[in-house]
Design an enzyme around this catalytic site. Structure first.
Site, PDB file in Angstrom:
ATOM      1  N   HIS A 126      56.611  11.254  50.366  1.00 35.95           N
ATOM      2  CA  HIS A 126      56.374  12.276  49.339  1.00 35.95           C
ATOM      3  C   HIS A 126      54.915  12.721  49.291  1.00 35.95           C
ATOM      4  O   HIS A 126      54.595  13.723  48.651  1.00 35.95           O
ATOM      5  CB  HIS A 126      56.801  11.755  47.963  1.00 35.95           C
TER       6      HIS A 126
ATOM      7  N   ASP B   8      47.693  16.950  48.100  1.00 33.40           N
ATOM      8  CA  ASP B   8      48.973  16.736  47.419  1.00 33.40           C
ATOM      9  C   ASP B   8      50.110  16.912  48.416  1.00 33.40           C
ATOM     10  O   ASP B   8      50.083  17.853  49.219  1.00 33.40           O
ATOM     11  CB  ASP B   8      49.128  17.774  46.290  1.00 33.40           C
TER      12      ASP B   8
END
Ligand code: GDG
Length: 447
Positions: free
Chosen positions: A153, A357
């Site tokens: 992720h 991110d």
């Protein structure tokens, strides 16, 4: 149909869990009579090495407890003081301690031992995220030959940062035991193959097939989405009383992030400061609402970021506030999802400016929550995985306060035609590439 067995660090234990991953896996798990395994969140002295099964969901759920020692070394230690900073490009924050690495290996080995008695021959196993990278290798050691997939992720680091890990080669050996390695973005696939070429062994005979540490596997980008329909519904239903009332005359910019050094909150505040310094006409005309619930508070780097952010917000407010206006409102606790949806909808500008991110779901939630007739503007960091598919946002460099302050000014003044044009393209992408699409795509490829 193959049964799906999902494994993640935390098991969603409440009976009506919301949240992206739950929505994503719910259908695949329910339709296949699946099983979701994860940590209960409970630490006990000498926990039994068995899974506890829980009722109440449309699929089976099984949890395990951890000892304090395992939790500290595996979760706070290796996962969040080594891998998290390294994978977000912060090699300077890595804390190397052999105890952490031992704990990290040990927890995957324990989970593998607990899982094996419950596995069926044709199960598909899907392991989530950086806390569990060694799990496939541990299962293989116990003779498991099922197809096993992995999804990361968070970003994958470039070769120089990867080399700062205490065990880069072992990392690639662990990864080689999966049949499909999923990343959020093409950027991560590139970093992964370049790092493997420099620090381990990789051949790429064609397409997405690779030979990693002598084992054939596949790797690719599978950008995660949100439960777009659910979020749009929540935002439409948001009640007036859930909205901020003191804002009638001023524009509102919103930031929503776990309080984490990767999210670039101080940089965002500095850009806002610059905007106010250079545009005195914006006094009392614009405010920044920052929601930042704390996480991982026992890790030192998280205490530091909290202090830095609070201090900066205080200083900026002291510099610019008037008796009628506080430029930054900083909420340091989680707020309910339906309220969040209403605030996104009310905000004229969504600020998503992480320094690094994996994807960033807030960018997609902000877009989904807008009123299509009068949408707000998304300002998005080029370092969020989301930037690869959301180029109609105002893309910024979060290290450059001038660039961000310019984008803020442009967003505040943008014509409604331009806002609608940008938003409609963004929304189409968020709706088409939602979280169900993501899970489906990945599982097809794994299968
Ligand atoms: C990791 C990767 C990747 C935040 N504050 C509140 C609240 N939130 C919710 C947001 C959003 C989620 O938390 C945060 O998701 P992000 O994607 O922004 O970031 P991470 O937590 O770091 O997640 C990331 C993600 O995994 C999925 O693959 O995108 O890159 O780092 O959903 O809305 N929710 C509520 N109250 C809050 O105060 N209800």
């Amino acid at each position: 149909m193959h049964r799906l067995v999902a494994v993640s660090n935390r098991l969603p234990l409440c009976d009506n869990p919301s949240g992206g991953l739950v929505v994503a896996l719910q259908d695949a798990l329910s339709n296949s009579g699946g099983l979701w395994i994860g940590f209960s969140g409970e630490q006990s002295e000498d926990p039994a090495e068995t899974l506890t099964f829980h009722d109440g969901a449309r699929f089976q759920r099984a949890s395990f407890d951890l000892s304090e020692e395992d939790f500290d070394s595996y979760y706070l230690g290796y996962s969040n003081s080594v891998l998290w900073p390294a994978f977000h490009g912060r090699a300077d924050l890595i804390e190397i301690d052999p105890v952490f690495l031992d704990g990290y290996r040990r927890v995957s080995e324990k989970i593998a031992r607990m899982m094996v008695p419950h596995l069926k021959e044709d199960d598909r196993i899907w392991i989530q995220d950086y806390q569990l990278i060694p799990l496939a290798a541990a299962l293989r050691k116990l003779g498991v030959t099922n197809r096993i997939g992995f999804f990361l992720h968070i970003p994958f680091p470039d070769p120089a940062t990867c080399a700062a890990l205490p065990n880069p080669k072992e990392m690639f050996e662990w990864l080689s035991q999966y049949d499909l390695i999923g990343f959020q973005a093409q950027r991560d696939v590139r970093n992964f193959t370049e790092s493997a070429a420099q620090l381990a062994e990789i051949e790429m005979p064609g397409d997405d097939v690779i030979r990693l540490c002598q084992r054939e596997t596949r790797a690719g980008a599978f950008p995660i989405g949100i439960d777009a329909a659910g979020f749009m519904g929540d935002a439409r239903k948001a009640r007036e009383e859930d909205r901020m009332r003191s804002l009638t005359n001023s524009k509102m910019m919103i930031g929503v992030d776990r309080l984490d050094y990767s999210k670039g909150i101080p940089q965002r505040f500095r850009a806002f400061q610059l905007l106010l310094e250079n545009n005195p006409d914006l006094t009392e005309k614009v405010m920044l609402l920052q929601i930042a619930p704390p996480t991982r508070e026992s890790v030192e780097a998280y205490q530091d970021i909290r202090e830095e952010t609070e201090h900066l917000a205080g200083r900026i407010n002291g510099q610019f506030a008037t008796v009628n206006w506080t430029p930054i409102r900083f909420i340091h606790r989680p707020i309910p999802r339906h309220e969040l949806a209403g605030l996104y909808r009310q905000a004229n500008v969504g600020l998503v400016t992480p320094l690094a991110d994996g994807m960033n779901l807030v960018a997609k939630e902000y877009v989904a929550a807008q009123d299509v007739a009068n949408p707000g503007v998304l300002i998005l960091s080029r370092f969020a995985g989301a930037a690869e598919t959301m180029d109609e946002a105002l893309i910024v460099n979060p290290h450059d306060p001038w660039d961000m302050a310019d984008a803020m000014k442009r967003a505040i003044n943008m014509t409604s035609n331009e806002r609608r044009r940008r938003h409609s393209a963004l929304l189409q992408n968020v709706v088409e590439s939602d979280v169900a699409w993501w899970a489906d795509n990945y599982l097809k490829k794994l299968g």
